[in-house]
Design an enzyme around this catalytic site. Structure first.
Site, PDB file in Angstrom:
ATOM      1  CG  HIS A 269     108.653  -5.663  30.740  1.00 56.37           C
ATOM      2  ND1 HIS A 269     109.068  -4.549  31.439  1.00 56.37           N
ATOM      3  CD2 HIS A 269     109.236  -5.588  29.519  1.00 56.37           C
ATOM      4  CE1 HIS A 269     109.867  -3.827  30.667  1.00 56.37           C
ATOM      5  NE2 HIS A 269     109.990  -4.438  29.490  1.00 56.37           N
ATOM      6  CG  ASP A 332     108.631  -4.213  25.775  1.00 55.13           C
ATOM      7  OD1 ASP A 332     107.879  -5.054  26.294  1.00 55.13           O
ATOM      8  OD2 ASP A 332     108.864  -3.099  26.289  1.00 55.13           O
ATOM      9  CD  GLU A 333     112.586  -2.370  27.602  1.00 54.24           C
ATOM     10  OE1 GLU A 333     113.222  -1.302  27.433  1.00 54.24           O
ATOM     11  OE2 GLU A 333     111.703  -2.508  28.472  1.00 54.24           O
ATOM     12  CB  ALA A 334     112.119 -10.777  25.988  1.00 54.21           C
ATOM     13  CG  HIS A 335     117.065  -7.177  27.539  1.00 57.67           C
ATOM     14  ND1 HIS A 335     116.864  -7.004  26.182  1.00 57.67           N
ATOM     15  CD2 HIS A 335     116.874  -5.953  28.107  1.00 57.67           C
ATOM     16  CE1 HIS A 335     116.555  -5.730  25.950  1.00 57.67           C
ATOM     17  NE2 HIS A 335     116.552  -5.087  27.096  1.00 57.67           N
TER      18      HIS A 335
END
Length: 527
Positions: A269, A332-335
């Protein structure tokens, strides 16, 4: 004696009503009944009605002790009551009777209070000013909803007789506002703070950075705000808070007994930061600014030392202007970050937060690394989240990590109510009012020790939200229910009883000019 102008206007209004009745032959309105003590949201720990009500009159004083904080709460109450009553309501340390705010030792904790009401007056007692402030919110709800209006209303201003004893279930009762996807001004944030305070919310989590915008000035990295904050979802002008702006938000929140928890989301993000400084990218090439709504595509370069210089500078400057205890580092969401790099990054970054005197808060993906001692993990999974992911969170809680519960399919306030809701998203499902209320934080994740649950928080993501009216429509009527889950005893949580108390709040929202969703699940008595 010289009459106060508002008192004269009120007397004129009452005479006009009386003359109209005599001319038309209309019967006078029946005597008003005070709001019962048990109609408050969040539900008090105990409410014992009895005795005569207290009536606020032109002669009422607000009596406080000599402390600056208590006087501040008294002045706050007076500013609410004066426009609608038309009364002077002086705040004074002398005399007896009226409305009294007092600090005294007792079984109140840091935020609890006792409210006693009878013919002679109303007394709110607490051990700390925060408790007095929360007691004032209860007093507001015991008065007619018209007390919230900014012009003189006819009253009468009755407070039911009896005693309320009240302490919160959890110490963390939060609301998150995403100012990154769409930017909200200082005044818009203040408006939301006032709405949160009415329901005894005590944490304002500000999501200050994301792919679409960086919203806080950092002196050592100025392009973060001036360039990274120059847009938003859909390509609007964006914006950012100067340090003076941010301090004003913190001050205002503090005056309403809310602690600001700033969030800088990382390592993912981060497109706004990566676009602002090429050196933060592994290839040294800055990506373009981003105005879409996809997630998971950005990452700070975990292997470069400049990344940690950047993190140190940002945390240092933000911590210096944040008096609260916590700093949220996202996670979060550290893809686009490998698991190995994610663990390495969190091992480097969490000590930086401690270095500058703050406690780490992270989204629950932090439990995939090693949470720092004392860290809090904010769980945003769904009822249907996989057993392995939930087990990791439970194990962390059993090892001492505190939990803040924000299940997305329960309390994400940006989720649509139904398929026809014009705002919001639906990736977590549709979240009607009953669903957002009808769950128990203490039993939500089996295996979590009771003491590990620190509280609840209602996030408001802003992909589709552009102004205060949008925020309010998505928050009301769900926000008061989340506040009740955080404040009220578990034994008091009952949807059938709650929806009636919630319905009675709508008249107050109308008086305050709040936009709200007319859920068919609630027996509203007003439009």
């Amino acid at each position: 004696m010289r009459q106060h102008p508002r008192t004269l206007r009120l007397l004129g209004s009452l005479l006009l009503v009386a003359m109209t009745a005599s001319v038309t032959g209309a019967a006078p309105a029946p005597p008003a009944s005070p709001t019962p003590l048990d109609r408050v949201v969040p539900a008090p720990a105990s409410a014992d009605p009895g005795g005569s009500p207290y009536r606020i009159t032109p002669g009422t004083h607000i009596r406080v002790d000599g402390s600056r904080a208590t006087r501040g709460v008294g002045e706050y109450l007076a500013r609410i009551l004066r426009p609608s009553t038309g009364y002077r309501l002086p705040v004074t340390a002398r005399g007896a009777g009226g409305i009294r705010l007092r600090i005294a030792e007792g079984p109140f904790g840091a935020e609890g209070y006792r409210l006693d009401s009878g013919r002679g007056g109303v007394t709110i007692t607490a051990a700390r000013p925060a408790g007095l402030f929360h007691g004032v919110q209860t007093l507001r709800q015991l008065l007619p909803a018209a007390v919230e209006k900014d012009s003189v209303q006819p009253g009468p201003w009755l407070v039911a007789g009896g005693t309320i004893k009240d302490t919160p279930r959890y110490g963390w009762r939060g609301a998150m506002l995403d100012v990154s996807r769409h930017f909200f001004t200082v005044d818009q944030v203040k408006r939301y703070i006032d709405q949160l305070a009415l329901y005894k919310i005590n944490k304002l989590h500000l999501h200050l950075s994301d792919d679409q915008g960086w919203r806080i000035a950092i002196d050592s990295w100025p392009r973060l705000a001036t360039y990274g904050g120059s847009t938003e979802v859909g390509g609007g002008p964006g914006g950012f808070y100067t340090k003076a702006d941010y301090k004003e938000i913190v001050r205002y929140a503090g005056s309403r007994y809310l602690e600001v928890v700033p969030e800088i989301d990382m390592p993912g993000h981060t497109n706004a930061a990566l676009a602002s400084y090429a050196d933060l990218n592994c290839d040294g090439v800055a990506p373009p600014l981003y105005t879409g709504t996809e997630v998971g595509f950005s990452s700070l370069c975990v292997g470069k030392e400049i990344t940690y210089d950047f993190v140190d500078d940002v945390v240092r400057e933000l911590a210096a202007i944040t008096p609260g205890r916590y700093l949220h580092i996202g996670g979060d969401e550290a893809h686009s970050t490998s698991h190995e790099d994610y663990v390495k990054f969190m091992d480097r970054v969490q000590p930086v937060v401690a270095k500058y005197g703050k406690t780490v808060v992270g989204w629950h993906q932090l439990t995939g690394a090693t949470p720092a001692k004392g860290a809090l993990a904010q769980y945003w999974g769904l009822d249907s989240t996989g057993a392995e992911e939930k087990a990791r969170v439970v194990k962390a809680a059993q090892s001492g990590t505190g939990l803040i519960l924000s299940p997305a399919d329960r309390v994400y306030l940006d989720m649509k109510y139904t398929k026809d809701t014009p705002l919001g998203l639906s990736w977590a499902g549709y979240v009607e009012v009953k669903r957002s209320y009808d769950w128990d934080p203490g039993a939500y994740l089996p295996g979590v020790p009771g003491g590990a649950v620190r509280g609840v928080e209602a996030p408001m993501w802003s992909e589709t939200l552009e102004n205060s009216e949008h925020i309010e429509f998505m928050a009301f009527p769900r926000l008061p229910g989340v506040a009740e889950l955080g404040w009220s005893p578990a034994a008091s949580h009952d949807w059938e009883r709650y929806k009636g108390r919630l319905a009675a709040q709508a008249e107050r929202w109308n008086a305050l000019g709040i936009e709200w969703y007319r859920s068919p699940q609630v027996p509203w008595s007003v439009r």
